[in-house]
Each structure stands twice: as structure tokens, then as C-alpha cells.
Design an enzyme around this catalytic site. Structure first.
Site, PDB file in Angstrom:
ATOM      1  N   ALA A 192       0.848  -1.198   0.000  1.00  0.00           N
ATOM      2  CA  ALA A 192       0.000   0.000   0.000  1.00  0.00           C
ATOM      3  C   ALA A 192       0.883   1.248   0.000  1.00  0.00           C
ATOM      4  O   ALA A 192       1.842   1.335   0.761  1.00  0.00           O
ATOM      5  CB  ALA A 192      -0.919  -0.012   1.222  1.00  0.00           C
ATOM      6  N   GLN A 242      -7.151  -6.656  -4.568  1.00  0.00           N
ATOM      7  CA  GLN A 242      -7.167  -7.151  -3.187  1.00  0.00           C
ATOM      8  C   GLN A 242      -8.143  -6.368  -2.314  1.00  0.00           C
ATOM      9  O   GLN A 242      -8.123  -5.137  -2.297  1.00  0.00           O
ATOM     10  CB  GLN A 242      -5.776  -7.066  -2.550  1.00  0.00           C
ATOM     11  N   CYS A 274      -2.783  -8.123   6.856  1.00  0.00           N
ATOM     12  CA  CYS A 274      -2.355  -6.776   7.242  1.00  0.00           C
ATOM     13  C   CYS A 274      -2.367  -6.632   8.765  1.00  0.00           C
ATOM     14  O   CYS A 274      -3.387  -6.867   9.411  1.00  0.00           O
ATOM     15  CB  CYS A 274      -3.263  -5.715   6.613  1.00  0.00           C
ATOM     16  N   LYS A 293      -4.541 -14.176   1.061  1.00  0.00           N
ATOM     17  CA  LYS A 293      -3.174 -13.888   1.522  1.00  0.00           C
ATOM     18  C   LYS A 293      -3.167 -13.853   3.041  1.00  0.00           C
ATOM     19  O   LYS A 293      -3.866 -13.038   3.647  1.00  0.00           O
ATOM     20  CB  LYS A 293      -2.704 -12.554   0.931  1.00  0.00           C
ATOM     21  N   ASN A 303       6.011 -15.983   0.232  1.00  0.00           N
ATOM     22  CA  ASN A 303       6.354 -14.562   0.329  1.00  0.00           C
ATOM     23  C   ASN A 303       7.125 -14.323   1.626  1.00  0.00           C
ATOM     24  O   ASN A 303       6.925 -15.035   2.601  1.00  0.00           O
ATOM     25  CB  ASN A 303       5.032 -13.741   0.298  1.00  0.00           C
ATOM     26  N   GLY A 304       8.019 -13.357   1.612  1.00  0.00           N
ATOM     27  CA  GLY A 304       8.711 -12.968   2.837  1.00  0.00           C
ATOM     28  C   GLY A 304      10.209 -12.951   2.692  1.00  0.00           C
ATOM     29  O   GLY A 304      10.848 -13.980   2.515  1.00  0.00           O
ATOM     30  N   ASP A 305      10.771 -11.735   2.721  1.00  0.00           N
ATOM     31  CA  ASP A 305      12.222 -11.546   2.810  1.00  0.00           C
ATOM     32  C   ASP A 305      13.002 -12.042   1.598  1.00  0.00           C
ATOM     33  O   ASP A 305      14.150 -12.479   1.753  1.00  0.00           O
ATOM     34  CB  ASP A 305      12.775 -12.192   4.095  1.00  0.00           C
ATOM     35  N   GLY A 345       8.127  -8.353  -2.283  1.00  0.00           N
ATOM     36  CA  GLY A 345       7.596  -7.051  -1.883  1.00  0.00           C
ATOM     37  C   GLY A 345       8.693  -6.024  -1.708  1.00  0.00           C
ATOM     38  O   GLY A 345       9.174  -5.421  -2.685  1.00  0.00           O
TER      39      GLY A 345
HETATM   40  C1  LIG Z   1       4.657  -0.514   3.025  1.00  0.00           C
HETATM   41  C2  LIG Z   1       3.985  -1.851   2.956  1.00  0.00           C
HETATM   42  C3  LIG Z   1       2.686  -1.933   2.494  1.00  0.00           C
HETATM   43  C4  LIG Z   1       2.037  -3.173   2.428  1.00  0.00           C
HETATM   44  N1  LIG Z   1       0.764  -3.227   1.916  1.00  0.00           N
HETATM   45  C5  LIG Z   1       0.135  -4.430   1.800  1.00  0.00           C
HETATM   46  C6  LIG Z   1      -1.162  -4.533   1.218  1.00  0.00           C
HETATM   47  O1  LIG Z   1      -1.759  -3.542   0.784  1.00  0.00           O
HETATM   48  N2  LIG Z   1      -1.725  -5.766   1.145  1.00  0.00           N
HETATM   49  C7  LIG Z   1      -1.083  -6.894   1.599  1.00  0.00           C
HETATM   50  O2  LIG Z   1      -1.615  -7.999   1.506  1.00  0.00           O
HETATM   51  N3  LIG Z   1       0.151  -6.827   2.131  1.00  0.00           N
HETATM   52  C8  LIG Z   1       0.779  -5.633   2.229  1.00  0.00           C
HETATM   53  N4  LIG Z   1       2.047  -5.579   2.720  1.00  0.00           N
HETATM   54  C9  LIG Z   1       2.761  -6.844   3.008  1.00  0.00           C
HETATM   55  C10 LIG Z   1       3.524  -7.320   1.758  1.00  0.00           C
HETATM   56  O3  LIG Z   1       2.636  -7.612   0.701  1.00  0.00           O
HETATM   57  C11 LIG Z   1       4.365  -8.578   2.052  1.00  0.00           C
HETATM   58  O4  LIG Z   1       3.506  -9.608   2.468  1.00  0.00           O
HETATM   59  C12 LIG Z   1       5.407  -8.329   3.132  1.00  0.00           C
HETATM   60  O5  LIG Z   1       6.055  -7.078   2.942  1.00  0.00           O
HETATM   61  C13 LIG Z   1       6.454  -9.465   3.148  1.00  0.00           C
HETATM   62  O6  LIG Z   1       7.079  -9.592   1.911  1.00  0.00           O
HETATM   63  P1  LIG Z   1       8.525  -8.911   1.593  1.00  0.00           P
HETATM   64  O7  LIG Z   1       9.463  -9.369   2.679  1.00  0.00           O
HETATM   65  O8  LIG Z   1       8.881  -9.428   0.232  1.00  0.00           O
HETATM   66  O9  LIG Z   1       8.323  -7.438   1.660  1.00  0.00           O
HETATM   67  C14 LIG Z   1       2.696  -4.355   2.842  1.00  0.00           C
HETATM   68  C15 LIG Z   1       4.001  -4.256   3.325  1.00  0.00           C
HETATM   69  C16 LIG Z   1       4.642  -3.043   3.388  1.00  0.00           C
HETATM   70  C17 LIG Z   1       6.062  -2.975   3.904  1.00  0.00           C
END
Ligand SMILES: Cc1cc2nc3c(=O)[nH]c(=O)nc-3n(C[C@H](O)[C@H](O)[C@H](O)COP(=O)(O)O)c2cc1C
Length: 321
Positions: free
Chosen positions: A17, A69, A99, A139, A199-201, A223
Site C-alpha cells: 500500500a 485485493q 495486514c 493472503k 512470500n517474505g524476505d 515485496g
Molecule cells: C509498506 C507496505 C505496504 C504493504 N501493503 C500491503 C497490502 O496492501 N496488502 C497486503 O496484503 N500486504 C501488504 N504488505 C505486506 C507485503 O505484501 C508482504 O507480504 C510483506 O512485505 C512481506 O514480503 P517482503 O518481505 O517481500 O516485503 C505491505 C508491506 C509493506 C512494507
């Protein structure tokens, strides 16, 4: 693209977001992101006909395959939200149960739903009933405070008819601290037959390959690692094909940053584009000499031409050392 084709060895851009808007999704797709999601869209805001919220659902054909979403705290509102968004004809929908932010979980939405497997069953069942053949994903995180309901929730999501499950393996209360525990992605693969998107890191191409190998997941979702770094997708693809990746030069990074600003101005107009762009500058310029000075200047400028000039002189100073 048929629904099952979203899931096999694909690279997904995670919804972020405030970041993964139409413009940034395009940047990531150009470098190889296969599937994208909208930022989270409040079903409650849609029900109250909030026009600003609808903008989050906008996309065009070049942005496909895309999932929209939705989040809310009850099955009925989530279904209403999805019903409203059907006019946009996305390739699929996604339901946010991950979230962790206060504003969302205090109403029982997002990751707070993970406390309540019964409501999850109702959400997934009613969504399937509404959508018939249209794919939708859910998710999740591993739970709110613990993994107490993890197995049950993953099974419910499959049994009640979701097309795939996306897992960010932290608890909700953990927010973004510590490391995501990929064992839960592997665990989900053992529990269900529907595709699992891990997903994650994932911060490097090697992380992406390691997630496929260690968890057996069907696709991966990136992400934060893609922020200011959209070419991470092409590096992961190269790594998947055993091709050596070309490193992106500082000059290329700066040029891509400029392209992002220009594309954003085309889409939103200058004023909004500049506001949104400021958040990306630290990511694009991370590790570059004197980048804090550049960020500071951009934070105080309000015209595109001036910002482009400042970026051009920064580029010259970086190139000339
Ligand atoms: C700034 C920010 C905004 C996010 N917005 C959403 C969102 O709108 N919907 C969602 O399902 N997850 C959201 N997430 C979570 C990410 O989609 C993801 O699950 C999380 O960051 C872990 O993945 P990563 O380590 O690749 O970032 C958000 C995360 C961050 C840091």
C-alpha cells in the site's frame, strides 16, 4: 492467461500500500514481474462509495494478469466489496488476511481474521459462491500471535474453494520484525493441493531460488526487495534460467528512477507524482554517495523540471566521483 497459469513458477509482485500503484507495477512488469496485485482496497470504503478508493482498482490491459485485493472484517462486507469491484474485470481477486496495522486489525480485519477460522470459512465459501469460476486467492500470515490455527486455516481456505493461497510466514503481532519462517510455506505445501505462493524476505535472486527449493512453493512473491529495485525480477528470472545477470550500473539506476517520475507525472499529474515519488528516492539511491543530500533537495522542490535538473547533476557528480 488461464487461471492455473498464474501459479506455476511465476514471479509475483506483492501488494505494498502506498507503493505498488499502477506506475510501479508497470516498472516491475517491465523487468519481469509476471503477476501483480492492487494495493489493499477497503470493502467498507467501496460500500460507502468513496471515489478515492476506486482509483486503487484502476488498471489497463498491459497491467494483466492482475488481482484486486479487498479487506474488511466480515464475510458479507468482503463479498459486497468484491461484487462492487467486478466491473473492473480483474483476472482474479485476493482477500487480505495478513495486514497487521492497528487501523485495520482494531476492526477485526486483515491479520485479525486469523483469530477466527469460522469467519475465514464463511468468507471463502461466500466468495466462491459469488465468483463461480473466477479465480481468487487468500493472503495470510501464520496466525495472529502464534501458529495455533495455521493448519486448520490453510485447509479451510482450500476446502471452501480458494484457487490458491499466499503465505507471508510471520505472525500478525510480529509486524515486520525478525525473519519470516519459510517452514510454514513448506508445511502448507504438505497440507493442500491448491498452489501455494511463498512470500517474505526475498531480497536477492538467490533468496528467490532458495525459497522455491526449500519450500517447494509454486510461485514466489516479492515485496520490499523490489522497492527501488524493480530489476530484481529479471535477476531472479536469469537465476532460474541459469543465466548470469548483468549488474545494473548506477547510471541505469538513476535513469530508471527518472523514468519512474515521468511515468508517474503522466498518470497523476505533477503535484501528486512528486509527492509519491519522494518515497521512492531513498530506495533507488540507497548506497549512492551523497544521496541524503539529493533526497533532501527533492523533498523541498515542487516542480518536475527542477527535480529532473537536480537528479541530472546528482548523476554527473556520481559518475565523475
Ligand atoms: C509498506 C507496505 C505496504 C504493504 N501493503 C500491503 C497490502 O496492501 N496488502 C497486503 O496484503 N500486504 C501488504 N504488505 C505486506 C507485503 O505484501 C508482504 O507480504 C510483506 O512485505 C512481506 O514480503 P517482503 O518481505 O517481500 O516485503 C505491505 C508491506 C509493506 C512494507
Amino acid at each position: 492467461m488461464k487461471s492455473q497459469e498464474f501459479f506455476n513458477k511465476k514471479l509475483w509482485l506483492a501488494p505494498l500500500a502506498g507503493y505498488t500503484d499502477y506506475v510501479y507495477r508497470k516498472m516491475c512488469r517491465r523487468f519481469g514481474a509476471d503477476v501483480v496485485l492492487s494495493e489493499m482496497i477497503s470493502a467498507d470504503a467501496l460500500i460507502h462509495k468513496n471515489k478515492k478508493t476506486e482509483v486503487l482498482a484502476e488498471f489497463d490491459d498491459a497491467d494483466r494478469p492482475i488481482g484486486l485485493q479487498v479487506f474488511s472484517n466480515t464475510a458479507d462486507k468482503i463479498v459486497k466489496g468484491i461484487q462492487f469491484l467486478r466491473k473492473f474485470e480483474p483476472d482474479f481477486f485476493d482477500i487480505n488476511m495478513g495486514c497487521p496495522i492497528k487501523k485495520v486489525v482494531k476492526n477485526g480485519a486483515g491479520a485479525a481474521l486469523l483469530k477466527n477460522p469460522k469467519e475465514i470459512a464463511s468468507i471463502v465459501r461466500k466468495t466462491r459462491k459469488l465468483l463461480q469460476d473466477t479465480p481468487f486467492t487468500v493472503k495470510i500470515r501464520i496466525g495472529w500471535n502464534s501458529d495455533e490455527h495455521f493448519d486448520e486455516i490453510v485447509r479451510i481456505i482450500e476446502d471452501e474453494g480458494a484457487s490458491a493461497i499466499i503465505i507471508h510466514p510471520r505472525t500478525g503481532s510480529q509486524l515486520f520484525s525478525g525473519k519470516s519462517n519459510w517452514d510454514y510455506i513448506q508445511r502448507a505445501k504438505e497440507l493442500v493441493k491448491i498452489p501455494v505462493i511463498g512470500n517474505g524476505d526475498i531480497l536477492t535472486a538467490e533468496d528467490g531460488i532458495r525459497m522455491f527449493e526449500e519450500t517447494g512453493c509454486d510461485s514466489i512473491m516479492v515485496g520490499r526487495g523490489a522497492l527501488g529495485n524493480p530489476w530484481l525480477f529479471s535477476h531472479i528470472k536469469d537465476e532460474m534460467g541459469n543465466i548470469e545477470s548483468l549488474q545494473i550500473t548506477i547510471q541505469e539506476r538513476i535513469n530508471i528512477m527518472k523514468e519512474h517520475l515521468l511515468a508517474s507525472a503522466d498518470f497523476y499529474g505533477e503535484t501528486t507524482a512528486i509527492k509519491l515519488f519522494r518515497k521512492f528516492v531513498p530506495f533507488y539511491t540507497k548506497g549512492m554517495h551523497d544521496s541524503s543530500h539529493l533526497r533532501d533537495r527533492i523533498n523541498h522542490l515542487i516542480s518536475m523540471n527542477e527535480i529532473i535538473d537536480v537528479i541530472n547533476s546528482f548523476e554527473q557528480s556520481v559518475i565523475n566521483g
